[in-house]
Design an enzyme around this catalytic site. Structure first.
Site, PDB file in Angstrom:
ATOM      1  N   VAL A   2       0.742  -1.035  -0.006  1.00  0.00           N
ATOM      2  CA  VAL A   2       0.084  -0.059  -0.092  1.00  0.00           C
ATOM      3  C   VAL A   2       0.955   1.144  -0.066  1.00  0.00           C
ATOM      4  O   VAL A   2       1.742   1.511   0.829  1.00  0.00           O
ATOM      5  CB  VAL A   2      -0.915   0.003   1.172  1.00  0.00           C
ATOM      6  N   GLN A  68      -4.133  -5.577  -8.548  1.00  0.00           N
ATOM      7  CA  GLN A  68      -4.228  -6.264  -7.613  1.00  0.00           C
ATOM      8  C   GLN A  68      -5.530  -5.804  -6.881  1.00  0.00           C
ATOM      9  O   GLN A  68      -5.837  -4.586  -6.615  1.00  0.00           O
ATOM     10  CB  GLN A  68      -3.207  -6.140  -6.576  1.00  0.00           C
ATOM     11  N   CYS A  97      -3.831 -10.519   2.540  1.00  0.00           N
ATOM     12  CA  CYS A  97      -3.957  -9.290   3.565  1.00  0.00           C
ATOM     13  C   CYS A  97      -4.569  -9.560   4.835  1.00  0.00           C
ATOM     14  O   CYS A  97      -5.744  -9.784   4.934  1.00  0.00           O
ATOM     15  CB  CYS A  97      -4.424  -7.839   2.672  1.00  0.00           C
ATOM     16  N   HIS A 164       1.913 -16.797   0.292  1.00  0.00           N
ATOM     17  CA  HIS A 164       2.776 -16.121   1.507  1.00  0.00           C
ATOM     18  C   HIS A 164       2.960 -17.153   2.540  1.00  0.00           C
ATOM     19  O   HIS A 164       1.716 -17.536   2.924  1.00  0.00           O
ATOM     20  CB  HIS A 164       1.897 -15.093   1.812  1.00  0.00           C
ATOM     21  N   ASN A 202       6.174 -16.566  -1.712  1.00  0.00           N
ATOM     22  CA  ASN A 202       6.514 -15.182  -1.007  1.00  0.00           C
ATOM     23  C   ASN A 202       6.627 -15.477   0.286  1.00  0.00           C
ATOM     24  O   ASN A 202       5.865 -16.407   1.290  1.00  0.00           O
ATOM     25  CB  ASN A 202       4.974 -14.350  -1.175  1.00  0.00           C
ATOM     26  N   GLY A 203       7.442 -14.541   1.138  1.00  0.00           N
ATOM     27  CA  GLY A 203       7.661 -14.607   2.469  1.00  0.00           C
ATOM     28  C   GLY A 203       9.172 -15.183   2.581  1.00  0.00           C
ATOM     29  O   GLY A 203       9.576 -15.877   2.186  1.00  0.00           O
ATOM     30  N   ALA A 226       8.427  -8.446  -1.745  1.00  0.00           N
ATOM     31  CA  ALA A 226       7.592  -7.192  -1.346  1.00  0.00           C
ATOM     32  C   ALA A 226       8.383  -6.340  -0.452  1.00  0.00           C
ATOM     33  O   ALA A 226       8.900  -5.295  -0.961  1.00  0.00           O
ATOM     34  CB  ALA A 226       6.365  -7.521  -0.551  1.00  0.00           C
TER      35      ALA A 226
END
Length: 359
Positions: A2, A68, A97, A164, A202-203, A226
Site C-alpha cells: 500500500v 491487485q 492481506c 505467502h 512469498n515470504g 515485497a
C-alpha cells in the site's frame, strides 16, 4: 504494498529485473465508477473519481503489470476488473492481506475462511474478463485444510497461485514456513492441466539472491519480493543491490517526475528506501544529512536539490531514456520490430498483450 507499489516503484523494479509487477491493492468499490484519463504529456493513465486518483499505470509496463484487486463479491469484482483490464496484463485477487481494513470488509485473508465465496469470485473473474487471473493466499494453520483450499482454487481456472508462507496470525518478523510449500507445489502440478499453473513463493524473499535457495526448499520456479522492493527496488538486480543514495533514489526521483507522480506519494516512498541497503551505503552522518534534507523537501524541486538533479532533466530524457534495460527487455517480450509510430500509439492509447514484485 500500500502506497509504495505505485507507478514509479513498479517501473524501477522492471528496470532492475522484475518479471512481473503488482500494483497496490485497490478495493472494487473504489475503482468502480472511475474515469480513465491519459496525461498527454507523460502518457500516464489515471483512473480518477471525485477528483482523486484511484490507480495509475503506464503503457510501458502493461505487458508485465498485474492489477491487485480487493473484493468480497463476484459481481463487484468483475465490474471493477472490467474497468482496468485493457490496461494491464492480468488481475490478481488478494486473499492474503491480514490488515483490519481488508478483513472488516470480508476481503483479504478473511476469504480464506469462506472458500466457496472465494472460489465464486475467482470463477466469475476467470469467465467474465479478458485477462489471466491469479490469486494470492496465506497458509492456513494446518496443512490439510491448506491443501484442500489449494485444490479448490486450482479448479477455478486461475493462471497462477502465490502463497505467502505465513498464516494470517503471523507477523513478518517471524520466519516464513517455506518448508510447507513443496507439498502445495506438488499438488498443483498433479491437479492442474498440462504442465500445471505456476506457484509463486512469498515470504522471506528479500532479493534476487534468495531465489535459488527458496526454489530448492519449495520446488517453485518464481518468487515474489515485497519488503525487499520497499527497502530497495534494485533487489531484483541479479548482480546485487545498488547504492540507494547515488543510484536508486536519483533514478526514482527522475521517473516519478517523468510520470507526474503525486509528490507526497513519491516523498513517502523515497523515505521508505533504506540508505543502508547496499554494500556501498553512505556513512551514518551522510545518511542523516540526506534523510533530513528529504524530510524538509516540500516539492520536487526541493528533492532534486538533495541529489543534485537539474529540474526538467527527467522530462528531457523521457521514460525510454531513464529505463534503458527495461526498454530492451520489453522490445524482446513484445517480439521486437517496434516502430516509432507504434511506440507513439502505445503512449497515447495503450499497448497492442523470475522474480516477481508485489509493489
Amino acid at each position: 504494498m500500500v502506497r509504495i507499489g505505485t507507478l514509479p516503484t513498479r517501473l524501477l523494479s522492471l528496470e532492475y529485473g522484475a518479471e512481473l509487477v503488482w500494483g497496490p491493492e485497490i478495493v472494487d468499490k473504489a475503482i468502480i465508477g472511475a474515469t480513465r484519463e491519459v496525461d498527454p504529456r507523460t502518457g500516464t493513465i489515471k483512473f480518477t473519481k471525485k477528483g482523486r486518483s484511484i490507480f495509475e499505470c503506464h503503457p510501458l509496463e502493461k505487458s508485465r503489470l498485474i492489477f491487485q484487486l480487493g473484493s468480497a463479491d463476484p459481481v463487484l469484482a468483475v465490474e471493477a476488473a472490467k474497468i482496468v483490464q485493457d490496461d494491464v496484463a492480468g488481475i490478481g485477487l488478494n486473499c492474503g492481506c491480514p490488515k483490519s481494513f481488508s478483513l472488516s470488509g470480508g476481503m483479504g485473508a478473511a476469504l480464506l475462511k469462506v472458500p466457496d465465496k472465494l472460489c465464486s469470485i475467482l470463477k466469475a473473474l476467470v469467465t467474465e474478463t479478458t485477462v489471466p487471473i491469479d490469486v494470492k493466499i496465506r497458509l492456513l494453520p494446518e496443512q490439510a485444510p491448506t491443501l484442500s483450499l489449494v485444490s479448490q482454487l486450482v479448479a477455478t481456472g486461475v493462471s497462477a497461485l502465490t502463497v505467502h508462507c505465513r498464516t494470517q496470525e503471523m507477523r513478518s518478523s517471524e520466519p516464513a514456513l517455506l518448508e510447507r510449500l513443496r507439498e502445495i507445489v506438488e499438488l498443483v502440478k498433479k491437479e492442474s492441466v498440462g504442465e500445471g499453473i505456476p506457484v509463486i513463493a512469498n515470504g522471506d524473499c528479500i532479493h534476487a539472491g534468495d531465489r535459488e535457495r527458496i526454489e530448492e526448499i519449495t520446488g517453485v520456479s518464481s518468487i515474489m519480493i515485497a519488503r525487499g522492493a520497499e527497502s530497495n527496488p534494485s533487489c531484483f538486480n541479479p548482480s546485487g543491490l545498488l547504492d540507494p543514495a547515488t543510484v536508486v533514489l536519483p533514478l526514482y526521483l527522475r521517473v516519478a517526475m517523468a510520470t507526474n507522480n503525486n509528490y507526497s506519494n513519491s516523498k513517502y516512498t523515497m523515505n521508505a528506501i533504506s540508505l543502508t541497503s547496499s554494500p556501498s551505503a553512505p556513512s551514518k552522518d551522510a545518511r542523516n544529512v540526506i534523510k533530513q534534507a528529504l524530510n524538509k523537501a516540500k516539492t520536487y524541486e526541493d528533492a532534486c536539490g538533495v541529489f543534485g538533479i537539474v529540474v526538467g532533466e527527467a522530462e528531457k530524457e523521457g521514460l525510454e531514456g531513464l529505463l534503458p534495460r527495461w526498454m530492451e527487455r520489453r522490445r524482446r517480450i513484445l517480439g521486437g520490430g517496434e516502430t516509432k509510430e507504434e511506440t507513439k500509439e502505445e503512449v497515447e492509447g495503450g499497448e497492442k498483450k523470475v522474480e516477481k514484485s508485489e509493489t
